[in-house]
Scaffold this motif. Structure first.
Motif, short mmCIF file in Angstrom:
data_model
loop_
_atom_site.label_atom_id
_atom_site.label_comp_id
_atom_site.label_asym_id
_atom_site.label_seq_id
_atom_site.Cartn_x
_atom_site.Cartn_y
_atom_site.Cartn_z
N ARG B 347 0.85 -1.32 -0.05
CA ARG B 347 -0.15 -0.14 -0.04
C ARG B 347 0.82 1.20 -0.14
O ARG B 347 0.56 2.19 -0.64
N TYR B 376 -7.28 1.19 -13.13
CA TYR B 376 -8.53 0.91 -12.86
C TYR B 376 -8.90 0.72 -11.09
O TYR B 376 -7.74 0.02 -10.67
N VAL B 377 -9.68 1.14 -10.62
CA VAL B 377 -10.01 1.15 -9.12
C VAL B 377 -10.56 -0.35 -8.80
O VAL B 377 -11.55 -0.38 -9.50
N ARG B 378 -10.27 -0.90 -7.83
CA ARG B 378 -10.76 -1.93 -7.12
C ARG B 378 -11.75 -1.40 -5.91
O ARG B 378 -11.01 -0.59 -5.14
N SER B 379 -12.73 -2.16 -5.56
CA SER B 379 -13.49 -1.55 -4.34
C SER B 379 -12.51 -1.85 -3.01
O SER B 379 -13.12 -1.29 -2.12
N THR B 380 -11.70 -2.77 -3.16
CA THR B 380 -10.93 -3.10 -1.87
C THR B 380 -9.64 -2.09 -1.86
O THR B 380 -9.10 -2.20 -0.77
N PRO B 382 -7.52 1.19 -0.68
CA PRO B 382 -7.91 2.14 0.37
C PRO B 382 -8.19 3.59 -0.52
O PRO B 382 -7.58 3.67 -1.40
N THR B 383 -8.84 4.16 0.34
CA THR B 383 -9.64 5.37 -0.37
C THR B 383 -8.48 6.31 -1.06
O THR B 383 -8.42 6.96 -2.06
N MET B 384 -7.19 6.44 -0.14
CA MET B 384 -6.17 7.27 -0.81
C MET B 384 -5.57 7.00 -2.16
O MET B 384 -5.19 7.58 -2.94
N SER B 415 -20.06 3.73 -6.02
CA SER B 415 -19.44 2.92 -4.94
C SER B 415 -19.77 3.38 -3.59
O SER B 415 -20.47 4.41 -3.44
N GLN B 416 -19.53 2.62 -2.57
CA GLN B 416 -20.18 2.64 -1.11
C GLN B 416 -19.22 3.64 -0.64
O GLN B 416 -19.70 4.10 0.22
#
Lengths: 418, 1016
Positions: B347, B376-380, B382-384, B415-416
């Motif tokens: 991370r 591409y973003v994965r839902s897992t 971290p936000t940053m 997204s949640q």
């Protein structure tokens, strides 16, 4: 460079501190705690924090924060990489990098940290060198030491330090000479709602366990080295040889280490070994929803897919789940809202499925998005990219080593959007 | 008992009562804790007693417990006197722990700490290098100002230590001393200067670190070491690599001209480098190009490239920033692949790498476009990480990929993670402004989001729509109306303020709605957020100006409310607006222009990347990450207009004559060369010049002793690669370093040749070498080597020796002292191009120039000794049964006077006839010529045949690559001549030699070390 190091556990206790220059007060960690509070989630704590007099660079590993204090400009990755190396070393020495292990071996930890950094600059980070300087703790050794009075600390400079192959210990001797290579490939993929692949690539590593006497010089060749698109090497690998002949030629470190990690070129189509049929819906103005997923094999090259686990982060409004499964078992944690379905092996005759009702908090608006499914699986004896080791030759030593190669394919970050 | 149990007890608190007592009191000052005072005393007595006992085990246990206390941040300073007594302990573990203690507390107890100094001074003279090093480490870590002179002395001594490990520690100590007493700077710089010259890879990283800390501005110290650092870089340990690369990046920015734009200022400067005829050609080649990169600049770029493959993320990042900052833009592309690879890492690494990619992707989109999907973003995530990826995706968006991206964004919006969803909306807004084609699509999409259930999403959409509408002068009455309705439901202040502003700005387009909105707002004014209040005032003012009939009273009501607001900003604004719009006798000239002031055309906001302003920081630095100038940040200077004199980097005279191979050519050579040991390949790739070798050459010169100069130098030419140094350290200490290198050479060769035979041989030479640590051995050593190995250089030495014995009259120039040799680069380097006066072509030149008045100074003599060792050209395993060996018969070539004759022996090891053996395609570097042998019709099984051929190597050691073909197969093979084989043996009188020497200044300098070789 690195001024001090603080180890902090999950509950915010500083349980170890080490200073390489003047002592920095523990209170500097308050800035870290502040940031931690703000971030809510441990994953979101920024790795670099600026405070009035210091900079804090931290990593989060195995439920521990390694917080280092920096005073002047330094490449942040330098520190991050080093901290991870410290954690790796602890792992290597104590079998786990946990608070308990570190507290139990506080003296060894201190000796290690002393050797790894001098005045904040890395001195010896190779595990083979460190192990010559400071012997890892074993029960037998502590008993022997207490009787004979000998110590855990080496009194001569590890020869590796001076040679150009600092990664190898000198005087290695084994009765059984063995060299094992594990080719582990992970499929990273994002599958969209309709089942088509948004993004997929294969990341692989070759982990080696080498127990060979003397100074063996190995060369490992592949049937199809062209597959490897981007490779990073352990320092022991001769780069030129790879450039010109695509052969991995190296004098290995002793023990376990990661030989290379690679990426298979993204141009190649990636075979996706599993598919998921899913139907998740939440009814408007009602406190329940339906949940139904089925998982099946696809392009598995005739191998069994095993160790399947499906993890779903359900929306916050989900209170509970009432499911039945045809295979394996599931758990739902109502606090973290994580649904875990441990499937096991897939048998094509009877596809495993998990279906049932979802209880929602009444009154709350229904979640807009269906949660995505994270899937784990494992396929033994298969490298999904088709990579094959051709042969392993050994030079420089006379004995015949026992050689072995194992292939495993796993799911990496494998995500199905629903 | 073992330490574990002890320290464990302490931690768990389950130990004896006494221990508990100590835990409680040690943090409190002893005098303050009355009740516990006695037990505290007792406790310390206990530890003190253990420390004073005769048994090492007791002492060790005590020390372990004390270290445990230190680790937990507890105060153990009062034990200082008891601990310090043990500093001279024989037990190494006790000693180490005492060191730990000392370093921690010496600063607080300076007087007592002084007691230990003499022990360290003694240890500094210890024969064990580990002890010397750790004594220096501790001595320099004791931050007691009084011992500064002692430290200075110790550092000076250690910097001349024989052990590179001790020298490395000396480099570390420099920084410590500097931070303790900056007054010592000048003296320390001297030491740094000295250590920078060190040829050990172990020292390089640490001394550069010291340089960066003590005197980063003294760039002049680097000049002479620049090329050496570049060449050593691959073999320096990874941490050192990072530091060196960062330093060299700064260096390059001050010393070379920008490769980014056209310019040929360099031409003149470069002339110095081209002395020999061969190079003329290249120079003209280069002339054709408008910009010529300084060869040193090229050297750096080329030598760092392999490091992109490092496992260490920091190294990869360092190389990436180097390419970004100093390489031509067309070449920087290769870093993207490696950076994308790092995204698989932890991370924290991801975070830093993504930040840097974000900055890069703003300026050079193309670099990362092929890797779009990797972001591409994965839902897992971290936000940053998510937001950073989003940032990069936005930067990469263009007409071609925007539709794919928008589809991807749609997923993200749902997204949640609402913070992330909001960021996505911002992103869509930015895409809409940047790419005109999709503006409408995006706007529609955003409007749809207005009916989203989540307030954060809606609010963010409102803000973004506001910005978008502002950019588009086109009417969007419908959207504004829709948004006006939202005012009833939405509570987020920014969104409300945005809607109000939008209505105010477009009040003439929505004449019916605007007054109504104002009415509603007047009602709720007091309960609104400050931000919204300001916009209500704004809206009121605008309506007052455009539609005063309907809104006059309302506005005045609002102004009255504002006048008594708690917030002074709002009171100020109210006063200002009232004066401006409401006509009264005092109102000045401005009120006439009120309408123009309020309803002027406002420039649309620019939606910019938050990473826009980071590019002035060097990538990969802490400052870049924080976007603040960190303490000690060293600015990356702009490229100089005109490059400073590049000759400052010339270390030795020999370099004047060196050839700079253009990059492309060097690479070609590399790929063609499969056969030679790595070391040689390395040399060539690093710079096909004498530079690298000469540098490393002098290293061994320094360590080796007088008589063996020539030979040790050859060995060390392999130095730069030699991961194979393996045995070296083990078998022998550093005194044997020279030997070790030879081993490595043997080793390197054996692997590349893949042959067991060679392997055996190398082993025998290994063993013979390993034993030879004495100086006297050296010559015999080289002899044995030349027999078993007949590696080029060694033969050359032999040849020279023969010449010496034969002629015996060659002057031994006394002025070449051994000291010089350390810095000089003896000719033995295989690549040193214009080889001493004796090569055929050069000789022809000399004759043509008619340099000598006396008739024939140079007469070719026949070699006395022709080694019979053959080199493998094609191994039977790789040649499908056809084996080829070659050797240099050292006879004048019959095919041409510039050619070197080579005899090739072909063996058929199969049981079938091999037919039509001939030479196929030739891949020769420019200038090389080759005379092939006549095709062989057939070769019987077990048969062998010897053919001769000639190659004109152009007096260089460039590799001749060609294909050896049979009827069915083609095998790529290559021949690289050792320098010695290019020489022609001649007889020459002493007088003539001197004359030659005088005539050729450059060569004269070259020949010096050669003479020295003869000295042996």
């Amino acid at each position: 460079m690195i001024h001090s190091l603080f180890l902090i556990n999950c509950s915010g206790d500083i349980f170890l501190e080490k200073h390489w220059k003047s002592v920095v007060s523990q209170s500097v960690c308050d800035y870290f705690f502040e940031a931690q509070e703000k971030a809510a989630d441990v994953e979101n704590v920024p790795p670099v924090i600026s405070t009035p007099h210091h900079y804090l660079i931290s990593i989060y590993r195995d439920k521990l924060f390694f917080v280092s204090v920096i005073q002047t400009e330094v490449p942040p990755l330098f520190v991050i990489e080093f901290l991870h190396r410290v954690a790796d070393t602890f792992q290597d020495y104590f079998g786990e990098c946990s608070e308990a292990a570190i507290k139990d071996n506080v003296v060894i930890v201190y000796e290690l940290l002393e050797e790894m950094l001098d005045n904040g600059f890395p001195l010896a980070t190779e595990s083979n060198i460190l192990k010559e300087l400071i012997k890892p703790p074993t029960i037998l050794r502590s008993v022997v030491n207490s009787i004979t009075g000998s110590s855990n600390v080496g009194d001569t400079l590890p020869t590796g330090q001076l040679s150009n192959i600092p990664w190898r210990r000198a005087g290695v001797k084994y009765t059984n000479n063995e060299a094992y290579f594990d080719v582990v490939e992970e499929i990273d993929a994002i599958i969209d709602k309709s089942g088509s692949t948004v993004f997929a690539e294969i990341q692989g590593v070759i982990d080696a366990c080498i127990k060979l006497s003397g100074m063996p010089d190995l060369s490992l060749s592949f049937m199809n080295p062209r597959l490897l698109d981007d490779v990073s090497f352990h320092p022991c690998i001769r780069f030129k040889r790879w450039e010109s002949e695509r052969i991995l030629s190296f004098i290995p470190p002793d023990g376990n280490f990661r030989l290379i990690s690679y990426r298979v070129s993204s141009q190649n189509l990636v075979a996706i070994p599993v598919y998921v049929k899913h139907s998740i819906s939440f009814k408007e103005n009602s406190s329940c929803g339906r949940f139904d997923i089925t998982i099946g094999p696809k392009q598995n090259m005739g191998k069994t897919i095993e160790g399947i686990t499906v993890t779903v982060h359900m929306p916050k409004v989900v209170l509970n789940m009432n499911l039945t499964t045809t295979q394996g078992s599931y758990t739902f944690d109502p606090v973290t809202k994580v649904l875990t379905w441990d499937v096991g092996k897939i048998t094509p005759q009877k596809l495993p499925s998990l279906k049932g009702l979802v209880n929602l908090q009444s009154g709350a608006p229904k979640p807009e998005e269906n949660p995505s499914l994270n899937i784990q699986f494992k396929i033994q004896q298969l490298a999904i990219s088709g990579l094959k080791v051709n042969r392993l030759d050994m030079y420089g030593e006379k004995y015949k080593p026992f050689k072995g190669v194992k292939y495993v394919t796993k799911a990496g970050k494998f995500q199905v959007r629903t | 008992m073992s330490s574990n149990s002890f320290s464990y007890n302490e931690q768990s608190g389950g130990g004896e009562a006494t221990e508990l007592g100590q835990e409680a009191t040690s943090t409190i000052s002893p005098s303050g804790a009355f009740g516990l005072f006695s037990s505290d005393l007792k406790k310390n007595e206990d530890l003190k007693q253990m420390l004073e006992s005769n048994k090492d085990s007791a002492k060790l246990d005590a020390m372990k417990r004390i270290v445990g206390m230190i680790a937990k941040g507890k105060n153990a300073s009062e034990l200082f006197p008891a601990v310090v007594k043990n500093v001279a302990s024989k037990n190494i573990e006790i000693k180490k722990l005492v060191y730990v203690y000392l370093v921690r507390y010496a600063e607080e107890q300076q007087d007592l700490a002084l007691l230990s100094i003499s022990t360290f001074q003694r240890a500094l003279k210890d024969p064990n290098q580990l002890i010397r090093a750790s004594a220096l480490r501790v001595l320099s870590s004791i931050r007691v100002p009084i011992i500064v002179p002692i430290m200075m002395l110790a550092i000076k001594e250690a910097s001349a230590d024989l052990s590179p490990y001790v020298r490395k520690n000396a480099a570390h100590a420099i920084q410590k001393l500097y931070s303790l007493d900056p007054e010592q700077k000048e003296m320390l710089i001297e030491v740094i200067e000295k250590l920078l010259k060190d040829k050990s890879t172990l020292v390089a990283g640490s001394v550069v670190m010291a340089f960066e800390e003590v005197c980063p501005d003294r760039i002049d110290l680097i000049h002479k070491n620049y090329r050496k650092l570049c060449n050593l870089l691959v073999d320096v340990e990874e941490w050192g690599q990072v530091v060196i690369i960062h330093m060299l990046t700064r260096y390059a920015r001050t010393q070379f001209v920008s490769p980014w734009k056209e310019g040929d200022e360099l031409e003149d400067n470069e002339k110095n480098f081209y002395e020999s005829d061969d190079d003329q050609k290249e120079k003209t080649d280069k002339r054709k190009k408008p910009y010529t990169m300084d060869p040193d600049h090229r050297l750096l770029i080329r030598n760092t490239k392999p490091l992109l493959q490092s496992r260490n993320a920091a190294v990869v990042m360092a190389v990436a920033q180097l390419y970004w900052h100093i390489s031509p833009k067309s070449e920087a592309g290769i870093i993207s692949k490696s950076l994308v690879r790092l995204l698989r890492s932890n991370r924290e690494v991801q975070y830093i790498v993504l930040q840097n990619i974000a900055t890069m992707s703003i300026q050079r989109k193309g670099m990362f476009e092929p890797y779009l999907k990797s972001f591409y973003v994965r839902s897992t995530d971290p936000t940053m990480i998510k937001t950073l990826k989003l940032e990069i995706l936005t930067n990469l968006a263009n007409e071609a990929n925007i539709s794919t991206l928008l589809r991807e964004f749609q997923t993200y919006v749902k997204s949640q993670d609402k913070q992330f969803a909001a960021a996505t909306i911002q992103t869509i807004g930015r895409c809409a402004t940047n790419i005109v084609e999709v503006t409408d699509t995006c706007l529609n999409g955003l409007v749809c989001l207005l009916s989203n259930r989540d307030e954060i999403v809606v609010a963010e959409s409102v803000v973004v729509i506001k910005k978008l509408l502002q950019m588009q002068p086109v009417q969007h009455g419908e959207i504004i109306k829709h948004m006006a309705k939202l005012l009833d439901s939405i509570t987020v202040p920014v969104a409300r303020a945005s809607i109000l502003w939008l209505i105010g700005e477009n009040c003439e387009r929505v004449p019916k709605i605007a007054p109504d909105v104002l009415r509603k707002m007047a009602k709720s004014f007091t309960s609104e957020d400050d931000l919204v209040k300001l916009q209500i005032l704004n809206l009121g003012a605008k309506l007052y100006l455009t539609n005063s009939k309907q809104t006059k009273l309302l506005t005045q009501y609002i102004l009255n409310l504002g006048k008594y607001d708690q917030n002074y900003d709002i009171r100020d604004r109210t006063r200002f607006i009232r004066q401006l719009i409401v006509p009264n006798e005092k109102s000045g000239a401005l009120s006439k222009y009120a309408k123009k002031i309020f309803l002027a055309q406002k420039p649309a906001p620019l939606l910019e990347s938050p990473f826009k302003d980071r590019d002035h920081f060097q990538l990969g630095t802490l400052s870049h990450t924080l976007n603040i100038k960190a303490t000690g940040y060293l600015e990356l200077s702009n490229w100089p207009e005109v490059a400073p004199d590049p000759s400052v980097r010339n270390v030795e005279v020999i370099e004047l004559a060196k050839e700079w191979t253009p990059a492309g050519k060097a690479k070609q050579e590399n790929s063609a060369k499969k056969f030679y040991s790595e070391s040689e390949e390395e040399e060539d790739s690093s710079d096909s010049s004498s530079d690298s070798e000469s540098e490393s050459g002098s290293e061994s010169g320094e360590q080796g002793e007088s008589g063996e100069e020539g030979d040790s130098n050859e060995d060390s030419s392999e130095d730069s690669s030699s991961e194979q140094d393996s045995e070296s350290g083990r078998e022998s200490g550093l005194e044997n370093k020279r030997t070790a290198k030879r081993n490595s050479k043997a080793k390197g060769k054996s692997d590349s040749e893949d042959g067991e035979k060679e392997n055996e041989k190398s082993k025998t030479s290994d063993s013979s070498n390993a034993e030879s640590s004495s100086i006297e051995d050296s010559s015999s050593d080289s002899e044995s080597e030349s027999e078993s190995e007949s590696e080029s250089e060694s033969r050359k030495v032999t040849q020279e020796k023969e010449k010496k014995t034969k002629q015996g009259r060659i002057p031994l120039t006394k002025d070449v002292s051994l000291l010089d040799l350390d810095d000089f680069n003896p000719v033995s380097t295989p690549v040193a191009l214009p080889t001493p006066a004796l090569s055929p072509s050069l000789m022809a030149d000399l004759e043509g120039l008619n340099l000598s008045t006396s008739s024939s100074v140079i007469s070719v003599s026949t070699p006395v000794f022709v080694p019979t060792k053959t080199h493998v050209l094609l191994h039977r395993m790789s040649g499908k049964g056809l084996a080829a060996h070659y050797f240099f018969p050292r006879q004048p070539c019959i095919f041409g006077d510039k050619m070197v004759s080579i005899q090739i022996t072909l063996n058929n090891t199969t049981d079938q006839k091999i037919e039509n053996i001939h030479i196929g395609e030739k891949k020769l570097p420019i200038g090389l010529k080759m005379h092939v042998f006549n095709p062989i019709d057939s070769l019987e099984p077990e048969g062998s045949i010897t053919v001769s051929m000639g190659i004109d190597f152009c007096d260089s050691t460039q590799t001749a690559s060609f294909q050896l073909c049979t009827k069915d197969d083609c095998f790529s093979v290559n021949i690289q001549p050792p320098v010695g084989e290019l020489l022609l043996p001649v007889a020459m009188s002493e007088k003539d030699f001197k004359k030659e020497q005088a005539c050729l200044s450059a060569l004269h300098l070259l020949s010096k070390p050669r003479n020295a070789n003869r000295n042996e």
